[in-house]
Design a protein around this motif. Structure first.
Motif, PDB file in Angstrom:
ATOM      1  N   UNK A 121       0.823  -1.198   0.000  1.00 42.67           N
ATOM      2  CA  UNK A 121       0.000   0.000   0.000  1.00 42.67           C
ATOM      3  C   UNK A 121       0.855   1.245   0.000  1.00 42.67           C
ATOM      4  N   UNK A 122       0.534   2.243  -0.830  1.00 44.97           N
ATOM      5  CA  UNK A 122       1.398   3.403  -0.994  1.00 44.97           C
ATOM      6  C   UNK A 122       1.402   4.283   0.233  1.00 44.97           C
TER       7      UNK A 122
ATOM      8  N   UNK B 156      -3.494  12.953 -11.784  1.00 44.17           N
ATOM      9  CA  UNK B 156      -2.605  11.794 -11.751  1.00 44.17           C
ATOM     10  C   UNK B 156      -1.996  11.672 -10.366  1.00 44.17           C
ATOM     11  N   UNK B 157      -2.009  10.437  -9.821  1.00 40.03           N
ATOM     12  CA  UNK B 157      -1.419  10.195  -8.506  1.00 40.03           C
ATOM     13  C   UNK B 157      -1.282   8.697  -8.289  1.00 40.03           C
ATOM     14  N   UNK B 158      -0.820   8.301  -7.097  1.00 35.16           N
ATOM     15  CA  UNK B 158      -0.809   6.895  -6.699  1.00 35.16           C
ATOM     16  C   UNK B 158      -2.119   6.576  -5.995  1.00 35.16           C
ATOM     17  N   UNK B 159      -2.690   5.392  -6.299  1.00 35.74           N
ATOM     18  CA  UNK B 159      -3.908   4.974  -5.607  1.00 35.74           C
ATOM     19  C   UNK B 159      -3.884   3.466  -5.378  1.00 35.74           C
TER      20      UNK B 159
ATOM     21  N   UNK C 192      -7.526  -2.714  -4.467  1.00 32.29           N
ATOM     22  CA  UNK C 192      -7.385  -4.013  -3.811  1.00 32.29           C
ATOM     23  C   UNK C 192      -5.999  -4.069  -3.158  1.00 32.29           C
ATOM     24  N   UNK C 193      -5.188  -5.092  -3.497  1.00 32.65           N
ATOM     25  CA  UNK C 193      -3.860  -5.220  -2.891  1.00 32.65           C
ATOM     26  C   UNK C 193      -2.778  -4.574  -3.758  1.00 32.65           C
ATOM     27  N   UNK C 194      -3.167  -3.876  -4.827  1.00 32.92           N
ATOM     28  CA  UNK C 194      -2.209  -3.317  -5.767  1.00 32.92           C
ATOM     29  C   UNK C 194      -1.940  -1.852  -5.488  1.00 32.92           C
ATOM     30  N   UNK C 195      -0.742  -1.419  -5.833  1.00 34.18           N
ATOM     31  CA  UNK C 195      -0.432   0.001  -5.893  1.00 34.18           C
ATOM     32  C   UNK C 195      -0.476   0.398  -7.354  1.00 34.18           C
ATOM     33  N   UNK C 196      -1.226   1.426  -7.671  1.00 33.86           N
ATOM     34  CA  UNK C 196      -1.436   1.804  -9.072  1.00 33.86           C
ATOM     35  C   UNK C 196      -1.106   3.261  -9.311  1.00 33.86           C
ATOM     36  N   UNK C 197      -0.677   3.538 -10.520  1.00 32.39           N
ATOM     37  CA  UNK C 197      -0.647   4.908 -11.019  1.00 32.39           C
ATOM     38  C   UNK C 197      -2.025   5.192 -11.591  1.00 32.39           C
ATOM     39  N   UNK C 198      -2.665   6.221 -11.074  1.00 34.19           N
ATOM     40  CA  UNK C 198      -4.012   6.588 -11.513  1.00 34.19           C
ATOM     41  C   UNK C 198      -3.919   7.818 -12.405  1.00 34.19           C
ATOM     42  N   UNK C 199      -4.622   7.762 -13.530  1.00 33.46           N
ATOM     43  CA  UNK C 199      -4.659   8.885 -14.466  1.00 33.46           C
ATOM     44  C   UNK C 199      -6.101   9.136 -14.872  1.00 33.46           C
TER      45      UNK C 199
ATOM     46  N   UNK D 182      -6.002   2.799 -14.300  1.00 34.86           N
ATOM     47  CA  UNK D 182      -5.241   2.322 -13.143  1.00 34.86           C
ATOM     48  C   UNK D 182      -4.159   1.385 -13.676  1.00 34.86           C
ATOM     49  N   UNK D 183      -2.888   1.730 -13.513  1.00 29.83           N
ATOM     50  CA  UNK D 183      -1.771   0.937 -14.020  1.00 29.83           C
ATOM     51  C   UNK D 183      -0.976   0.397 -12.838  1.00 29.83           C
TER      52      UNK D 183
END
Length: 260
Positions: free
Chosen positions: A42-43, A174-177, A180-187, A201-202
């Motif tokens: 988690x970020x 754009x930020x980190x989000x 679930x259990x993933x850390x994603x780059x959100x755009x 969500x990447x």
């Protein structure tokens, strides 16, 4: 103390201070040039800092101005499989497709469940595409140049590479989000002239697009979700046509001829 000696000491101190500041600035610039994306944990708040052993690493701050550089540093796995749900939404109804995608090297296989219970299967490597229905050995195969039939088109998904082609002014947020259990780059993009916007969500763990939404105003009209990835190296049987033709070359071997 002699005034000339005092002035000499003053200038020496100033010169040392200037050299120290220059060294500090040079070190800072070198550090910020290194991009390190966070793990799948988690970020943390990028502004919070870190006093642990990883404090020497620079976790790039994701903003509309930096997100394209961060995403360009990611890469997809060479081999993986994953299930995917694609939803189309409209007033009073919706349609859902379940897909299973397998990738190895240049080849992508997509097994798409159809409303009638049948399965549409496609294999493409960006140059040629094979499409057939069902799992029987007598299934009729259509072969055609890939053209617009890219692996992502076959999966009915956008690509996060699309983000790299966006004019910077079209990136609204754009930020980190966590997802679930993933850390994603959100755009999130700004609405276009027709009122449509897209959210991506990447995953920073595997470089894959794991969720996307297309909205008209505030209403979702499309949603893709694929949170779990199996990074197995699938064998050549998954890249074989119904007549036995093996498309995937393994260990430098030539593809097999069709079975009689």
């Amino acid at each position: 103390m002699d005034k000339r000696k005092l002035n000499g000491i003053t200038w020496a101190v100033l010169a040392a201070a200037i050299i120290l500041v220059a060294l500090m600035l040079g070190s800072s610039l070198n550090r910020t040039a290194h991009i390190t994306l966070p793990s799948s944990d988690p970020p943390k708040d990028p502004a919070a800092g870190d006093s642990g052993a990883g404090a020497a690493l620079t976790v790039v701050e994701i903003t509309p101005e930096t997100v394209q550089a961060a995403i360009s540093s990611l890469s997809r796995p060479e081999s993986y499989g994953r299930s995917m749900t694609v939803e189309y939404l409209w007033d009073g109804g919706s349609g859902t497709h379940e897909l299973y995608t397998i990738v190895r090297g240049p080849w992508t296989r997509v097994d798409r469940g159809l409303p009638d219970g049948n399965t549409r299967i496609s294999l493409t490597n960006g140059e040629e595409t094979y499409i057939w229905f069902g799992y029987g050995q007598d299934a009729e195969v259509t072969a055609l140049p890939a053209g617009a039939f890219s692996a992502d088109v076959e999966q009915s998904i956008p690509t996060y590479e699309d983000i790299l082609d966006l004019p910077a002014e079209d990136i609204l947020l754009a930020d980190y989000r966590p997802l679930e259990a993933l850390t994603c780059i959100y755009v999130e993009t700004a609405a276009d002239e027709a009122g449509y916007s897209t959210r991506y969500w990447v995953s920073v763990e595997n470089g894959l697009l794991v969720q996307a939404e297309r909205l008209l105003g505030e209403t979702a009209v499309y949603r893709m979700t694929s949170l779990y990835v199996d990074q197995t190296e699938y064998d050549a049987s998954r890249f074989t046509l119904p007549d036995g033709t093996v498309l995937l070359e393994e260990d430098g071997a030539e593809p097999m001829e069709p079975m009689n």
